[in-house]
Write an enzyme that holds these catalytic residues in place. Sequence first.
Site, PDB file in Angstrom:
ATOM      1  N   CYS B  50      19.403  -8.691   5.494  1.00 39.07           N
ATOM      2  CA  CYS B  50      19.299  -8.959   6.926  1.00 39.07           C
ATOM      3  C   CYS B  50      19.195 -10.462   7.181  1.00 39.07           C
ATOM      4  CB  CYS B  50      18.096  -8.248   7.533  1.00 39.07           C
ATOM      5  SG  CYS B  50      16.550  -8.889   6.909  1.00 39.07           S
ATOM      6  N   CYS B  53      16.295 -12.261   5.590  1.00 33.81           N
ATOM      7  CA  CYS B  53      16.495 -12.526   4.161  1.00 33.81           C
ATOM      8  C   CYS B  53      17.296 -13.810   3.986  1.00 33.81           C
ATOM      9  CB  CYS B  53      17.272 -11.395   3.495  1.00 33.81           C
ATOM     10  SG  CYS B  53      16.582  -9.770   3.738  1.00 33.81           S
ATOM     11  N   ASP B 450      27.001  12.996 -21.650  1.00 37.81           N
ATOM     12  CA  ASP B 450      26.217  12.361 -22.695  1.00 37.81           C
ATOM     13  C   ASP B 450      24.772  12.766 -22.398  1.00 37.81           C
ATOM     14  OD1 ASP B 450      25.249  10.436 -24.586  1.00 37.81           O
ATOM     15  OD2 ASP B 450      24.744   9.187 -22.861  1.00 37.81           O
ATOM     16  N   ASP B 632      26.719   6.902 -20.281  1.00 39.08           N
ATOM     17  CA  ASP B 632      26.211   5.584 -19.898  1.00 39.08           C
ATOM     18  C   ASP B 632      26.235   4.555 -21.015  1.00 39.08           C
ATOM     19  OD1 ASP B 632      24.100   6.718 -21.425  1.00 39.08           O
ATOM     20  OD2 ASP B 632      22.773   5.213 -20.572  1.00 39.08           O
ATOM     21  N   ASP B 636      29.409   5.641 -25.539  1.00 37.59           N
ATOM     22  CA  ASP B 636      30.217   6.518 -24.695  1.00 37.59           C
ATOM     23  C   ASP B 636      31.475   5.830 -24.189  1.00 37.59           C
ATOM     24  OD1 ASP B 636      28.315   8.609 -24.709  1.00 37.59           O
ATOM     25  OD2 ASP B 636      27.127   7.481 -23.265  1.00 37.59           O
TER      26      ASP B 636
END
Lengths: 51, 758
Positions: B50, B53, B450, B632, B636
């Site tokens: 925003c 920020c 996995d 992940d 893999d």
Amino acid sequence: MGTLVYLLPIALFLGVLGLVSFLWALRSGQYDDLDGAAERVLIDDEKAREP
Amino acid sequence: MSCCAPPVDMVLEIERAKSAGPSDDEILLARRQLGNGLNQTDLSVPSVHCGACIQAIESGLSRIPGVESARVNLSTKRVSVSWRGNDVPAVVPTLARLGYPARIPEDIEIEKDGTLSELITALAVAGFATGNIMLLSVSVWAGADGPTRDLFHWLSALIAVPVMAFAGRIYFRSAWNALRHGRMNMDVPISLGVALAYTMSLYETITHGHHAYFDASVSLLFFLLIGRTLDHLMRDRARAAVSGLIRLSPRGAVVVRADGRRDYLPLADIEPGMRLFIAAGERIPVNAVVLQGSSDLDCSLVTGESGLQRIAPGEPVLAGIQNLTGPLTIEATAAAKDSFLAEMVRLMEVAEQGRGTRRRIADRVSALYSPVVHLTALLSFLGWMAATGDWHLSITIAIAVLIITCPCALGLAVPIVQVVAARRLFESGILVKDGSAMERLAEIDTVVFDKTGTLTMGRPGLRNVTFVDEDDLALAASLAAFSRHPVSAAVEAAFSGRSDAVAYENVVEHPGLGIEATFDGRRYRLGRMSWALEGRDIPNSSAGTALAIDGALRASFDCTDSLREGAMSAARELAGTGLSLEILSGDKAPAVAHVADMLSIGMFKASVMPSGKVDRLDQLRAAGKKVLMVGDGLNDAPALSAAHVSMAPGTGADIGRNAADFIFLRDSLTAVPLALRIARNADRLIRQNFALAVIYNLIAVPIAILGFVTPLIAAIAMSGSSLLVIGNALRLRANEKRFSLSLPAFVRHFAGTRKAVL
């Protein structure tokens, strides 16, 4: 026909003006951060706040 | 937008950022030198959302000495800092203090290739021309005649020239590429239709003809460019979000020279024989042998093993493993390009080749569509030639057939649906790399998971706690804060904040055993039960972690790798839609069997090597299965490239994320069935859109063949069919909205019950 001779160039010129200014805005990075620009309006200027 | 409610796309796993701020050395490696001693660093700051920020970051950063300027880009969630000198200013710590964990974004080269600006420029030119030519055309249809009509036609021809140059080029180039390689794509009939329409209209204009199709050829390009630009924007956004995720492989490592000097070298400069220093919490950069130190290693991302591995001098370690509890000195045995990571990349490349070329639906359709259209145009030319012998009339009618059948709706049918679907997925925290992934997801009949890090969280969660006094839990939490061990993290997360932190002294971490400290003259130990109790009687459950004061048991914690949120319901839903599920894991058989049992997945294989996963996927493909791989880890990554379509969590290894077609950023595994449902809906809408386009052609083509088409009819027919297709695509949004209303309520309910259990 007579009126067209100056109305058409005017219409086209205005159209081209819009196109060119859009392309200029694009090149100068004004579309790089649309979300940020929307929020920055609300931020006070640093200098304006100092007395 | 309210500032404090985090927006939906801010789900980039922030909690993990604690240990992941880039070091000064990494920033030095990643800086861009602008000359005059000025440096620029781009950092990804996912939690910016925003105006407040922006201001907090920009004013906070520009106050640091050495920083010239700082500018936040809210759309890409990046901050660009320019600074002077060779000492890195405290940018990252300052950002962390302000509450915005920062990281160095992955380099994404595609981002800067200028495609987007080419598309937008073309779109602007086409939009301008379409508006003006339509204006002139309407005057002609309204009855402008004689020299006025000629003037309007000439002006239209002039305005259309830049459109052919800017917008037409994109299609002509793609069509030419396809033809040169002997393929057909949607751009071939588009290019042919547009170019012929323009040429014929120019001829008509020169010969003072009645009908010119400048408006048709220009508005066609305009409509199609809208679809193409939206598609590109969506993919750009997904890429920017992916590049902001945590980098898990280091950019370099601290090299210890013979004279004891320490240098931070980029990964590519590390050679076998170099001695490297790895602090607790860092990842091993290259394959190596441990020289000094002992520690616990987290191999879950590399081999899929969920348990920690104890390491001592003399033992080998693989690149990518995380060093958790103690500092290590290692000697590199392979350069980065020959390390485990590189081996995975090679396996991925092989897997990629094996999978063959896939053709997108639009291209498959156009392979059928284009010959039919071109043949129809040719036949109507020959027919009219035979019937009347009039060259001009026959060619005009043939070109009118080409224009009216020009796949405007077809060109929009696919991208519009995919853009709407990708947006829906984005709102649910799922990123799609490209549109063809969605088409492939809709075709799957098998899902391979996995285990570690995918079906489970890959880090232990607290299962069971027994304690003497509730205050002991707070003691344990503040002691656990000193350790990076995953069990400590779980204990800390569960009980911190109950009371003020205890001022422990002499904190020592014993790798493989636990953490020890003194406070008020008493010795506190948090760790392995037998070690913490210092050899006293161990209560009936000997496993688990204990907190002991001077050897007396105060609390015990039972931690296991917990199932990922939503794993149960995801598995049930996927099985319910008739998919066969399977688990391929690098972990040991009992752990895999346990998870498979909990999720009632019948097929599972344990202790599978990365190449074994690829072999299994090849086997499934040979059996005619279309497989979705969800994984992940580094191990893999080859399987992710080998599968028909693949999905990875945002917390996965960098390389896996890059290989996967979909990335889900939220913890819950319900992202898998959700993505599948949206992909199937999108697939149905795409087919409907094709059907609409066919129906439109069935009506319009006979009219064109019979020679009744005027530019006015062409304009109405073409925009009508485009609007129809767009409207149909938007139904995806409406359908899914009804569903999404109930989803947050469900998630809240689920989160509530989980908290109650703890």
